[in-house]
Design an enzyme around this catalytic site. Structure first.
Site, PDB file in Angstrom:
ATOM      1  N   GLU A 190      -7.986 -15.739  52.683  1.00  0.00           N
ATOM      2  CA  GLU A 190      -9.026 -16.707  53.208  1.00  0.00           C
ATOM      3  C   GLU A 190     -10.635 -16.202  53.030  1.00  0.00           C
ATOM      4  OE1 GLU A 190      -8.961 -16.299  57.692  1.00  0.00           O
ATOM      5  OE2 GLU A 190     -10.580 -18.053  58.066  1.00  0.00           O
ATOM      6  N   LYS A 218      -6.179 -19.996  52.311  1.00  0.00           N
ATOM      7  CA  LYS A 218      -7.159 -20.812  53.519  1.00  0.00           C
ATOM      8  C   LYS A 218      -8.594 -20.947  53.127  1.00  0.00           C
ATOM      9  CE  LYS A 218      -7.385 -19.797  58.425  1.00  0.00           C
ATOM     10  NZ  LYS A 218      -6.622 -19.393  59.516  1.00  0.00           N
TER      11      LYS A 218
HETATM   12  P1  13P Z   1     -11.406 -21.386  62.847  1.00  0.00           P
HETATM   13  O1  13P Z   1     -10.284 -22.426  62.523  1.00  0.00           O
HETATM   14  O2  13P Z   1     -11.702 -21.416  64.157  1.00  0.00           O
HETATM   15  O3  13P Z   1     -12.275 -21.386  61.732  1.00  0.00           O
HETATM   16  O4  13P Z   1     -10.401 -19.964  62.498  1.00  0.00           O
HETATM   17  C1  13P Z   1      -9.553 -19.637  61.390  1.00  0.00           C
HETATM   18  C2  13P Z   1      -9.345 -18.408  61.266  1.00  0.00           C
HETATM   19  O5  13P Z   1      -8.253 -17.979  61.328  1.00  0.00           O
HETATM   20  C3  13P Z   1     -10.510 -17.463  60.850  1.00  0.00           C
HETATM   21  O6  13P Z   1     -10.270 -16.544  60.190  1.00  0.00           O
END
Ligand code: 13P
Length: 340
Positions: free
Chosen positions: A177, A219
Protein backbone atom coordinates in the site's frame (compact mmCIF):
# COMPACT_ATOMS: atom_id res chain seq x y z
CA UNK A 1 7.63 -20.39 0.47
CA UNK A 2 4.84 -22.22 -1.35
CA UNK A 3 4.30 -20.10 -4.46
CA UNK A 4 1.05 -21.80 -5.43
CA UNK A 5 -0.50 -21.15 -1.99
CA UNK A 6 0.32 -17.45 -2.30
CA UNK A 7 -1.15 -17.28 -5.79
CA UNK A 8 -4.29 -19.12 -4.65
CA UNK A 9 -4.77 -16.86 -1.61
CA UNK A 10 -4.29 -13.70 -3.68
CA UNK A 11 -6.93 -14.92 -6.13
CA UNK A 12 -9.27 -15.96 -3.33
CA UNK A 13 -9.05 -12.45 -1.86
CA UNK A 14 -10.66 -10.96 -4.95
CA UNK A 15 -12.90 -13.83 -6.06
CA UNK A 16 -16.66 -13.42 -6.48
CA UNK A 17 -16.40 -9.66 -6.97
CA UNK A 18 -15.76 -9.32 -3.23
CA UNK A 19 -13.23 -7.05 -1.60
CA UNK A 20 -11.28 -6.38 1.55
CA UNK A 21 -12.40 -4.62 4.70
CA UNK A 22 -9.57 -2.67 6.34
CA UNK A 23 -10.61 -2.76 10.00
CA UNK A 24 -7.01 -2.30 11.11
CA UNK A 25 -6.97 1.24 12.49
CA UNK A 26 -4.19 1.52 15.05
CA UNK A 27 -5.33 2.36 18.60
CA UNK A 28 -4.49 6.07 18.22
CA UNK A 29 -6.39 6.30 14.90
CA UNK A 30 -9.38 4.34 16.22
CA UNK A 31 -9.42 6.48 19.38
CA UNK A 32 -9.36 9.66 17.30
CA UNK A 33 -12.42 8.49 15.33
CA UNK A 34 -14.17 7.45 18.57
CA UNK A 35 -13.37 10.79 20.24
CA UNK A 36 -15.08 12.72 17.43
CA UNK A 37 -18.31 10.82 18.16
CA UNK A 38 -18.05 10.85 21.94
CA UNK A 39 -17.32 7.11 22.16
CA UNK A 40 -15.06 6.12 25.09
CA UNK A 41 -11.50 5.40 23.98
CA UNK A 42 -11.07 2.10 25.81
CA UNK A 43 -9.97 -1.43 24.96
CA UNK A 44 -13.54 -2.62 25.62
CA UNK A 45 -15.11 -0.02 23.30
CA UNK A 46 -12.68 -0.97 20.53
CA UNK A 47 -13.44 -4.66 21.13
CA UNK A 48 -17.21 -4.05 21.04
CA UNK A 49 -16.84 -2.08 17.80
CA UNK A 50 -14.82 -4.84 16.18
CA UNK A 51 -17.35 -7.45 17.41
CA UNK A 52 -20.10 -5.43 15.72
CA UNK A 53 -18.15 -5.54 12.46
CA UNK A 54 -17.14 -9.20 12.40
CA UNK A 55 -20.63 -10.40 13.41
CA UNK A 56 -22.43 -8.39 10.72
CA UNK A 57 -24.91 -10.85 9.16
CA UNK A 58 -23.94 -12.05 5.66
CA UNK A 59 -20.81 -9.89 5.50
CA UNK A 60 -18.98 -12.78 3.81
CA UNK A 61 -21.22 -12.32 0.74
CA UNK A 62 -19.32 -9.14 -0.12
CA UNK A 63 -16.11 -9.23 1.93
CA UNK A 64 -13.42 -11.82 1.20
CA UNK A 65 -10.78 -10.68 3.70
CA UNK A 66 -10.56 -8.49 6.78
CA UNK A 67 -7.38 -6.70 7.82
CA UNK A 68 -6.98 -6.69 11.59
CA UNK A 69 -4.79 -4.72 14.00
CA UNK A 70 -2.50 -6.45 16.50
CA UNK A 71 -4.91 -5.76 19.38
CA UNK A 72 -7.91 -7.05 17.37
CA UNK A 73 -6.41 -10.33 16.14
CA UNK A 74 -5.96 -11.28 19.80
CA UNK A 75 -9.54 -10.38 20.83
CA UNK A 76 -12.74 -12.38 21.17
CA UNK A 77 -16.46 -11.92 21.07
CA UNK A 78 -18.14 -11.37 24.41
CA UNK A 79 -18.94 -15.11 24.47
CA UNK A 80 -15.23 -15.95 24.15
CA UNK A 81 -15.13 -16.89 20.43
CA UNK A 82 -11.91 -15.53 18.88
CA UNK A 83 -12.51 -12.95 16.12
CA UNK A 84 -10.29 -15.02 13.81
CA UNK A 85 -12.71 -17.95 14.17
CA UNK A 86 -15.77 -15.74 13.67
CA UNK A 87 -14.28 -14.40 10.43
CA UNK A 88 -13.13 -17.78 9.16
CA UNK A 89 -16.56 -19.29 9.88
CA UNK A 90 -18.11 -16.43 7.87
CA UNK A 91 -15.86 -17.27 4.89
CA UNK A 92 -13.71 -14.18 5.45
CA UNK A 93 -9.91 -14.57 5.35
CA UNK A 94 -8.14 -12.92 8.31
CA UNK A 95 -5.26 -10.56 7.53
CA UNK A 96 -3.03 -8.38 9.67
CA UNK A 97 -1.50 -4.90 9.51
CA UNK A 98 2.19 -5.33 10.29
CA UNK A 99 3.73 -1.89 9.82
CA UNK A 100 4.56 0.15 12.90
CA UNK A 101 3.26 3.42 11.50
CA UNK A 102 4.61 6.37 9.53
CA UNK A 103 7.26 8.43 11.32
CA UNK A 104 9.05 11.66 10.35
CA UNK A 105 11.74 10.97 7.76
CA UNK A 106 15.04 12.44 8.94
CA UNK A 107 16.30 15.28 6.77
CA UNK A 108 12.97 15.53 4.93
CA UNK A 109 10.63 18.05 6.57
CA UNK A 110 6.96 17.21 6.02
CA UNK A 111 7.65 13.66 4.82
CA UNK A 112 7.16 10.24 6.44
CA UNK A 113 8.82 6.84 6.41
CA UNK A 114 6.93 3.74 7.51
CA UNK A 115 8.74 1.70 10.15
CA UNK A 116 8.36 -1.88 11.34
CA UNK A 117 10.93 -4.07 9.55
CA UNK A 118 12.88 -4.95 12.71
CA UNK A 119 11.65 -8.26 14.07
CA UNK A 120 9.10 -8.57 11.27
CA UNK A 121 10.07 -12.17 10.37
CA UNK A 122 9.24 -13.30 13.91
CA UNK A 123 5.97 -11.30 14.04
CA UNK A 124 4.84 -12.73 10.72
CA UNK A 125 5.48 -16.27 11.99
CA UNK A 126 3.34 -15.53 15.07
CA UNK A 127 0.48 -13.99 13.04
CA UNK A 128 0.55 -16.90 10.61
CA UNK A 129 0.16 -19.30 13.56
CA UNK A 130 -2.79 -17.21 14.75
CA UNK A 131 -4.53 -17.73 11.40
CA UNK A 132 -3.59 -14.69 9.31
CA UNK A 133 -3.11 -15.49 5.63
CA UNK A 134 -2.25 -12.05 4.34
CA UNK A 135 -0.70 -8.83 5.62
CA UNK A 136 -0.68 -5.10 5.00
CA UNK A 137 1.96 -2.34 5.10
CA UNK A 138 1.06 1.28 4.35
CA UNK A 139 3.52 3.87 3.07
CA UNK A 140 2.44 7.51 3.10
CA UNK A 141 3.44 10.00 0.43
CA UNK A 142 2.55 13.65 0.96
CA UNK A 143 2.11 16.01 -1.98
CA UNK A 144 3.18 19.60 -1.39
CA UNK A 145 5.56 22.34 -2.31
CA UNK A 146 8.70 20.53 -3.54
CA UNK A 147 7.55 17.17 -2.17
CA UNK A 148 7.52 14.22 -2.44
CA UNK A 149 11.30 13.96 -2.61
CA UNK A 150 13.28 11.16 -4.23
CA UNK A 151 14.55 10.19 -0.79
CA UNK A 152 11.04 9.72 0.58
CA UNK A 153 9.74 7.77 -2.41
CA UNK A 154 12.76 5.46 -2.55
CA UNK A 155 12.98 4.79 1.19
CA UNK A 156 9.28 3.91 1.35
CA UNK A 157 9.39 1.78 -1.80
CA UNK A 158 12.32 -0.21 -0.47
CA UNK A 159 10.63 -0.78 2.88
CA UNK A 160 7.46 -1.97 1.10
CA UNK A 161 9.51 -4.40 -1.00
CA UNK A 162 11.43 -5.78 1.98
CA UNK A 163 8.16 -6.24 3.86
CA UNK A 164 6.58 -7.97 0.85
CA UNK A 165 9.51 -10.38 0.47
CA UNK A 166 9.33 -11.30 4.18
CA UNK A 167 5.57 -11.89 3.89
CA UNK A 168 5.99 -14.25 0.97
CA UNK A 169 8.76 -16.10 2.80
CA UNK A 170 6.29 -16.61 5.67
CA UNK A 171 3.49 -17.74 3.32
CA UNK A 172 1.41 -14.56 3.72
CA UNK A 173 0.15 -12.58 0.73
CA UNK A 174 1.48 -9.00 1.01
CA UNK A 175 -0.90 -6.13 0.42
CA UNK A 176 1.46 -3.42 -0.83
CA UNK A 177 0.00 0.00 0.00
CA UNK A 178 1.76 3.13 -1.21
CA UNK A 179 -0.75 5.91 -0.43
CA UNK A 180 -0.41 9.29 -2.11
CA UNK A 181 -2.45 11.46 0.26
CA UNK A 182 -5.41 13.54 -0.88
CA UNK A 183 -4.57 16.39 1.53
CA UNK A 184 -3.71 19.64 -0.22
CA UNK A 185 -4.76 21.77 -3.16
CA UNK A 186 -2.79 19.91 -5.83
CA UNK A 187 -4.46 19.06 -9.13
CA UNK A 188 -5.52 15.66 -10.43
CA UNK A 189 -2.65 15.87 -12.92
CA UNK A 190 -0.14 16.35 -10.09
CA UNK A 191 -1.64 13.35 -8.25
CA UNK A 192 -1.28 11.28 -11.43
CA UNK A 193 2.34 12.31 -11.90
CA UNK A 194 3.27 11.51 -8.28
CA UNK A 195 1.27 8.25 -8.22
CA UNK A 196 2.92 7.04 -11.42
CA UNK A 197 6.39 7.88 -10.10
CA UNK A 198 5.69 6.15 -6.78
CA UNK A 199 4.27 3.01 -8.43
CA UNK A 200 7.17 2.71 -10.87
CA UNK A 201 9.62 3.01 -7.98
CA UNK A 202 7.69 0.49 -5.88
CA UNK A 203 7.63 -2.08 -8.69
CA UNK A 204 11.35 -1.59 -9.37
CA UNK A 205 12.02 -2.32 -5.70
CA UNK A 206 9.64 -5.30 -5.65
CA UNK A 207 11.61 -6.72 -8.59
CA UNK A 208 14.96 -5.99 -6.92
CA UNK A 209 13.81 -7.70 -3.70
CA UNK A 210 12.53 -10.74 -5.68
CA UNK A 211 8.88 -10.41 -4.77
CA UNK A 212 6.62 -12.71 -6.79
CA UNK A 213 4.09 -10.38 -8.38
CA UNK A 214 1.49 -13.13 -8.86
CA UNK A 215 1.35 -13.59 -5.08
CA UNK A 216 0.69 -10.01 -3.97
CA UNK A 217 -2.05 -7.38 -4.15
CA UNK A 218 -1.46 -3.68 -4.81
CA UNK A 219 -3.44 -1.22 -2.68
CA UNK A 220 -3.05 2.23 -4.21
CA UNK A 221 -4.90 5.52 -4.00
CA UNK A 222 -7.19 6.53 -6.83
CA UNK A 223 -5.89 9.40 -8.96
CA UNK A 224 -7.89 12.32 -7.59
CA UNK A 225 -7.49 16.08 -7.18
CA UNK A 226 -6.37 17.32 -3.74
CA UNK A 227 -9.18 17.82 -1.23
CA UNK A 228 -8.94 21.61 -1.44
CA UNK A 229 -8.16 21.86 -5.17
CA UNK A 230 -10.75 24.24 -6.71
CA UNK A 231 -11.14 21.96 -9.74
CA UNK A 232 -12.80 18.65 -8.85
CA UNK A 233 -13.01 16.33 -11.86
CA UNK A 234 -16.04 14.17 -12.60
CA UNK A 235 -16.37 10.53 -11.61
CA UNK A 236 -15.58 9.41 -15.17
CA UNK A 237 -12.54 11.68 -15.39
CA UNK A 238 -11.16 10.25 -12.15
CA UNK A 239 -11.82 6.71 -13.43
CA UNK A 240 -10.00 7.43 -16.69
CA UNK A 241 -7.00 9.09 -15.06
CA UNK A 242 -6.66 6.32 -12.47
CA UNK A 243 -6.79 3.46 -14.96
CA UNK A 244 -4.44 5.22 -17.40
CA UNK A 245 -1.90 5.71 -14.63
CA UNK A 246 -2.16 2.11 -13.42
CA UNK A 247 -1.82 0.71 -16.94
CA UNK A 248 1.50 2.52 -17.28
CA UNK A 249 2.96 1.45 -13.97
CA UNK A 250 1.49 -1.86 -12.75
CA UNK A 251 2.73 -5.10 -14.36
CA UNK A 252 0.09 -7.46 -15.75
CA UNK A 253 1.34 -10.29 -13.50
CA UNK A 254 -0.23 -8.59 -10.47
CA UNK A 255 -3.59 -10.35 -9.95
CA UNK A 256 -5.49 -7.50 -8.33
CA UNK A 257 -5.55 -3.85 -7.42
CA UNK A 258 -7.61 -3.09 -4.31
CA UNK A 259 -8.03 0.63 -3.77
CA UNK A 260 -7.89 2.44 -0.45
CA UNK A 261 -10.58 5.07 0.04
CA UNK A 262 -8.32 7.73 1.57
CA UNK A 263 -11.06 9.89 3.07
CA UNK A 264 -13.31 10.11 -0.02
CA UNK A 265 -17.01 10.18 0.83
CA UNK A 266 -18.25 6.58 0.88
CA UNK A 267 -20.70 6.96 -2.01
CA UNK A 268 -18.14 8.71 -4.20
CA UNK A 269 -15.60 5.94 -3.63
CA UNK A 270 -18.20 3.40 -4.79
CA UNK A 271 -19.14 5.53 -7.81
CA UNK A 272 -15.51 5.93 -8.91
CA UNK A 273 -14.72 2.23 -8.55
CA UNK A 274 -17.90 1.46 -10.46
CA UNK A 275 -16.95 3.82 -13.30
CA UNK A 276 -13.56 2.17 -13.67
CA UNK A 277 -15.16 -1.25 -13.97
CA UNK A 278 -17.90 -0.05 -16.33
CA UNK A 279 -15.42 1.64 -18.65
CA UNK A 280 -12.42 -0.69 -18.55
CA UNK A 281 -13.05 -4.03 -16.84
CA UNK A 282 -12.98 -6.21 -19.96
CA UNK A 283 -9.68 -4.67 -21.09
CA UNK A 284 -7.64 -4.86 -17.89
CA UNK A 285 -5.04 -7.46 -16.88
CA UNK A 286 -5.85 -7.19 -13.16
CA UNK A 287 -9.07 -7.14 -11.11
CA UNK A 288 -10.08 -3.72 -9.80
CA UNK A 289 -11.33 -4.23 -6.25
CA UNK A 290 -11.57 -2.38 -2.95
CA UNK A 291 -9.82 -2.48 0.40
CA UNK A 292 -11.69 0.34 2.10
CA UNK A 293 -11.70 1.32 5.72
CA UNK A 294 -13.54 4.63 6.12
CA UNK A 295 -15.66 4.20 2.98
CA UNK A 296 -17.15 1.01 4.44
CA UNK A 297 -17.08 1.64 8.18
CA UNK A 298 -17.64 5.34 8.75
CA UNK A 299 -21.44 5.40 8.23
CA UNK A 300 -21.78 2.41 10.57
CA UNK A 301 -19.55 3.99 13.20
CA UNK A 302 -21.65 7.16 13.11
CA UNK A 303 -24.82 5.14 13.70
CA UNK A 304 -23.32 2.97 16.46
CA UNK A 305 -21.79 5.75 18.57
CA UNK A 306 -20.88 3.21 21.22
CA UNK A 307 -24.54 2.30 21.95
CA UNK A 308 -25.55 -1.36 22.23
CA UNK A 309 -29.06 -0.44 21.04
CA UNK A 310 -27.66 0.79 17.69
CA UNK A 311 -25.67 -2.35 16.82
CA UNK A 312 -28.18 -3.81 14.37
CA UNK A 313 -28.71 -0.54 12.51
CA UNK A 314 -24.93 -0.05 12.29
CA UNK A 315 -24.47 -3.58 10.95
CA UNK A 316 -27.12 -2.89 8.33
CA UNK A 317 -25.21 0.22 7.20
CA UNK A 318 -21.93 -1.70 7.11
CA UNK A 319 -23.45 -4.48 5.02
CA UNK A 320 -25.00 -1.90 2.71
CA UNK A 321 -21.64 -0.27 1.94
CA UNK A 322 -20.02 -3.66 1.39
CA UNK A 323 -22.87 -4.56 -0.99
CA UNK A 324 -22.50 -1.26 -2.88
CA UNK A 325 -18.81 -1.91 -3.36
CA UNK A 326 -19.36 -5.45 -4.57
CA UNK A 327 -21.81 -3.97 -7.08
CA UNK A 328 -19.13 -1.42 -8.07
CA UNK A 329 -16.75 -4.27 -8.85
CA UNK A 330 -19.40 -5.59 -11.22
CA UNK A 331 -20.05 -2.19 -12.75
CA UNK A 332 -23.60 -2.47 -11.40
CA UNK A 333 -23.54 0.25 -8.72
CA UNK A 334 -25.88 3.20 -9.09
CA UNK A 335 -27.00 6.07 -6.88
CA UNK A 336 -30.41 4.35 -6.70
CA UNK A 337 -28.81 1.67 -4.49
CA UNK A 338 -28.31 4.34 -1.84
CA UNK A 339 -32.04 4.93 -1.56
CA UNK A 340 -33.00 1.33 -0.81
P1 13P B 1 -9.15 4.14 3.97
O1 13P B 1 -9.97 3.33 3.03
O2 13P B 1 -9.92 4.77 5.08
O3 13P B 1 -8.19 5.06 3.26
O4 13P B 1 -8.21 3.10 4.72
C1 13P B 1 -7.54 2.18 3.98
C2 13P B 1 -6.39 1.70 4.74
O5 13P B 1 -6.29 0.54 5.02
C3 13P B 1 -5.37 2.68 5.14
O6 13P B 1 -4.19 2.01 5.47
Amino acid sequence: MNAQNLIDTARELVAGDKGLLAMDESNPTCNKRFAKLGIPQTVEARRAYRELIVTTPNLGECISGAILFDETIRQQKKDGTPFVKVLTDAGIIPGIKVDAGAKDLAGHPGEKITEGLDGLRERLAEYSKMGARFAKWRAVITVGNGIPSRGCIEANAQALARYAALCQEAGLVPIVEPEVLMDGDHTLERCREVTEDVLRTVFNQLYTQRVMLEGMILKPNMVVPGLTCPKQETVDEVADATVRCLLRAVPAAVPAIAFLSGGQPAELASARLNAMNVRFKSRLPWALAFSFSRAIQQPALEIWRGEEAHVMAAQKALYHRALCNRAARRGEYSAAMERT
